[in-house]
Scaffold this motif. Structure first.
Motif, PDB file in Angstrom:
ATOM      1  N   PRO A 108     -10.826   7.975   1.048  1.00 15.19           N
ATOM      2  CA  PRO A 108      -9.748   8.912   1.632  1.00 15.19           C
ATOM      3  C   PRO A 108      -8.342   8.608   0.826  1.00 15.19           C
ATOM      4  O   PRO A 108      -8.201   7.456   0.307  1.00 15.19           O
ATOM      5  CB  PRO A 108      -9.408   8.484   2.896  1.00 15.19           C
ATOM      6  CG  PRO A 108     -10.005   7.024   3.113  1.00 15.19           C
ATOM      7  CD  PRO A 108     -11.255   7.119   2.015  1.00 15.19           C
ATOM      8  N   VAL A 109      -7.593   9.562   0.649  1.00 16.56           N
ATOM      9  CA  VAL A 109      -6.279   9.588  -0.048  1.00 16.56           C
ATOM     10  C   VAL A 109      -5.257   8.776   0.896  1.00 16.56           C
ATOM     11  O   VAL A 109      -5.267   8.880   2.239  1.00 16.56           O
ATOM     12  CB  VAL A 109      -5.511  10.956  -0.137  1.00 16.56           C
ATOM     13  CG1 VAL A 109      -4.025  10.656  -0.601  1.00 16.56           C
ATOM     14  CG2 VAL A 109      -6.510  11.466  -1.262  1.00 16.56           C
ATOM     15  N   ILE A 110      -5.021   7.685   0.467  1.00 19.14           N
ATOM     16  CA  ILE A 110      -3.877   6.697   1.381  1.00 19.14           C
ATOM     17  C   ILE A 110      -2.461   6.984   1.029  1.00 19.14           C
ATOM     18  O   ILE A 110      -2.299   7.066  -0.317  1.00 19.14           O
ATOM     19  CB  ILE A 110      -4.215   5.193   1.150  1.00 19.14           C
ATOM     20  CG1 ILE A 110      -5.712   4.852   1.565  1.00 19.14           C
ATOM     21  CG2 ILE A 110      -3.296   4.368   1.953  1.00 19.14           C
ATOM     22  CD1 ILE A 110      -5.977   3.527   1.123  1.00 19.14           C
ATOM     23  N   PRO A 111      -1.623   7.525   1.852  1.00 18.89           N
ATOM     24  CA  PRO A 111      -0.285   7.710   1.726  1.00 18.89           C
ATOM     25  C   PRO A 111       0.375   6.975   1.018  1.00 18.89           C
ATOM     26  O   PRO A 111       0.186   5.659   1.384  1.00 18.89           O
ATOM     27  CB  PRO A 111       0.203   8.367   3.110  1.00 18.89           C
ATOM     28  CG  PRO A 111      -0.626   7.738   4.092  1.00 18.89           C
ATOM     29  CD  PRO A 111      -2.066   7.472   3.488  1.00 18.89           C
ATOM     30  N   ALA A 112       1.314   7.112   0.165  1.00 21.86           N
ATOM     31  CA  ALA A 112       2.246   5.975  -0.308  1.00 21.86           C
ATOM     32  C   ALA A 112       3.118   5.578   0.686  1.00 21.86           C
ATOM     33  O   ALA A 112       3.519   5.949   1.898  1.00 21.86           O
ATOM     34  CB  ALA A 112       3.153   6.738  -1.352  1.00 21.86           C
ATOM     35  N   ALA A 113       3.314   4.092   0.519  1.00 27.70           N
ATOM     36  CA  ALA A 113       4.334   3.607   1.669  1.00 27.70           C
ATOM     37  C   ALA A 113       5.708   4.201   1.589  1.00 27.70           C
ATOM     38  O   ALA A 113       6.279   4.590   0.697  1.00 27.70           O
ATOM     39  CB  ALA A 113       4.455   1.912   1.161  1.00 27.70           C
ATOM     40  N   PRO A 114       6.383   4.142   2.796  1.00 30.48           N
ATOM     41  CA  PRO A 114       7.764   4.840   2.758  1.00 30.48           C
ATOM     42  C   PRO A 114       8.615   4.267   1.969  1.00 30.48           C
ATOM     43  O   PRO A 114       8.540   2.980   1.455  1.00 30.48           O
ATOM     44  CB  PRO A 114       8.056   4.654   4.243  1.00 30.48           C
ATOM     45  CG  PRO A 114       6.788   4.076   4.986  1.00 30.48           C
ATOM     46  CD  PRO A 114       5.842   3.530   3.891  1.00 30.48           C
ATOM     47  N   ALA A 115       9.726   5.051   1.309  1.00 34.59           N
ATOM     48  CA  ALA A 115      10.723   4.294   0.702  1.00 34.59           C
ATOM     49  C   ALA A 115      11.336   3.149   1.643  1.00 34.59           C
ATOM     50  O   ALA A 115      11.554   3.277   2.654  1.00 34.59           O
ATOM     51  CB  ALA A 115      11.597   5.418   0.289  1.00 34.59           C
ATOM     52  N   GLU A 116      12.009   2.233   0.547  1.00 40.53           N
ATOM     53  CA  GLU A 116      12.717   0.988   1.162  1.00 40.53           C
ATOM     54  C   GLU A 116      14.202   1.910   1.414  1.00 40.53           C
ATOM     55  O   GLU A 116      14.675   2.299   0.558  1.00 40.53           O
ATOM     56  CB  GLU A 116      12.564   0.026   0.272  1.00 40.53           C
ATOM     57  CG  GLU A 116      13.353  -1.180   0.893  1.00 40.53           C
ATOM     58  CD  GLU A 116      12.974  -2.483   0.165  1.00 40.53           C
ATOM     59  OE1 GLU A 116      14.065  -3.126  -0.172  1.00 40.53           O
ATOM     60  OE2 GLU A 116      11.944  -2.679  -0.197  1.00 40.53           O
ATOM     61  N   GLY A 117      14.576   1.286   2.554  1.00 44.62           N
ATOM     62  CA  GLY A 117      15.913   1.744   3.067  1.00 44.62           C
ATOM     63  C   GLY A 117      16.972   0.536   2.563  1.00 44.62           C
ATOM     64  O   GLY A 117      16.508  -0.450   2.320  1.00 44.62           O
ATOM     65  N   ASP A 118      18.086   1.049   2.434  1.00 45.65           N
ATOM     66  CA  ASP A 118      19.227   0.010   2.165  1.00 45.65           C
ATOM     67  C   ASP A 118      20.063  -0.298   3.448  1.00 45.65           C
ATOM     68  O   ASP A 118      20.151   0.546   4.208  1.00 45.65           O
ATOM     69  CB  ASP A 118      19.893   0.403   0.869  1.00 45.65           C
ATOM     70  CG  ASP A 118      20.686   1.477   1.192  1.00 45.65           C
ATOM     71  OD1 ASP A 118      21.054   2.040   2.136  1.00 45.65           O
ATOM     72  OD2 ASP A 118      20.952   2.258  -0.092  1.00 45.65           O
ATOM     73  N   ALA A 119      20.904  -1.311   3.175  1.00 44.32           N
ATOM     74  CA  ALA A 119      21.834  -1.450   4.376  1.00 44.32           C
ATOM     75  C   ALA A 119      22.648  -0.452   4.781  1.00 44.32           C
ATOM     76  O   ALA A 119      23.024  -0.363   5.927  1.00 44.32           O
ATOM     77  CB  ALA A 119      22.728  -2.811   3.838  1.00 44.32           C
ATOM     78  N   ALA A 120      23.120   0.382   3.732  1.00 46.58           N
ATOM     79  CA  ALA A 120      24.176   1.551   4.236  1.00 46.58           C
ATOM     80  C   ALA A 120      23.341   2.339   4.953  1.00 46.58           C
ATOM     81  O   ALA A 120      24.124   3.036   5.962  1.00 46.58           O
ATOM     82  CB  ALA A 120      24.810   2.223   2.768  1.00 46.58           C
ATOM     83  N   MET A 121      21.998   2.850   4.802  1.00 46.78           N
ATOM     84  CA  MET A 121      21.309   3.731   5.410  1.00 46.78           C
ATOM     85  C   MET A 121      21.092   3.100   6.786  1.00 46.78           C
ATOM     86  O   MET A 121      21.125   3.931   7.942  1.00 46.78           O
ATOM     87  CB  MET A 121      19.960   4.078   4.722  1.00 46.78           C
ATOM     88  CG  MET A 121      20.016   4.690   3.504  1.00 46.78           C
ATOM     89  SD  MET A 121      18.244   4.926   2.672  1.00 46.78           S
ATOM     90  CE  MET A 121      18.636   5.681   1.311  1.00 46.78           C
ATOM     91  N   LEU A 122      20.907   1.667   6.817  1.00 52.64           N
ATOM     92  CA  LEU A 122      20.582   1.228   8.189  1.00 52.64           C
ATOM     93  C   LEU A 122      21.886   1.325   9.185  1.00 52.64           C
ATOM     94  O   LEU A 122      21.621   1.551  10.376  1.00 52.64           O
ATOM     95  CB  LEU A 122      20.228  -0.181   7.983  1.00 52.64           C
ATOM     96  CG  LEU A 122      19.649  -0.973   9.213  1.00 52.64           C
ATOM     97  CD1 LEU A 122      18.437  -0.258  10.086  1.00 52.64           C
ATOM     98  CD2 LEU A 122      19.222  -2.272   8.772  1.00 52.64           C
TER      99      LEU A 122
END
Length: 151
Positions: A108-122
């Motif tokens: 099965p196709v395994i989806p890519a891991a989510p993009a990493e967020g940074d402190a400003a986004m948090l």
């Protein structure tokens, strides 16, 4: 060869039946089925036969080849001398699969891991895209928010 003769051995008690059966067996008879207790007179009866129910076999002999409704695999399992031979007869445990996921096909196709967020986004907390943050970033943001609470 089929059974050629059928008879019964009758005795007044189990001990006598054992003795009479020993004589019958010495004369070529074989017990057939289970003993039966006859209530009238408390007698015990045992059917006996001569000949064989198996093609080419001796009385009482049952071979895997004489089982007419068994498959070749089933017969091979019956005559297996140990578990390894039984597994070989059924083809169990004979896979060359290495156990590695990478060796599989039709994966099965395994989806890519989510993009990493940074402190400003948090800090902003308004991002609508699934992201990952490190535990340290989350800790630091929680500590910042706690520190900002008026005393």
């Amino acid at each position: 060869m089929a059974y050629t003769q059928y008879d019964t051995v009758v005795a007044n008690n189990p001990e006598e039946l054992v003795a009479k059966l020993a004589e019958a067996i010495a004369d070529g008879w074989q017990p057939y089925g289970s003993p039966v207790s006859i209530t009238e007179g408390f007698q015990v009866l045992q059917a006996v036969v001569k000949g064989s129910s198996n093609v080419g076999g001796a009385p009482g002999d049952i071979t895997s080849d004489s089982i007419t409704d068994a498959s070749d695999v089933g017969k091979a399992v019956l005559v297996s001398v140990d578990a390894a031979a039984a597994r070989a007869a059924t083809g169990s445990g004979t896979s060359d699969f290495s156990g590695s996921y990478n060796d599989l096909t039709d994966k099965p196709v395994i989806p890519a891991a989510p993009a990493e967020g940074d402190a400003a986004m948090l800090v902003a907390g308004t991002d609508l895209v699934t992201r990952t943050w490190t535990a340290q970033m989350i800790h630091d943001e929680i500590a910042r928010q706690i520190a900002a609470i008026p005393a």
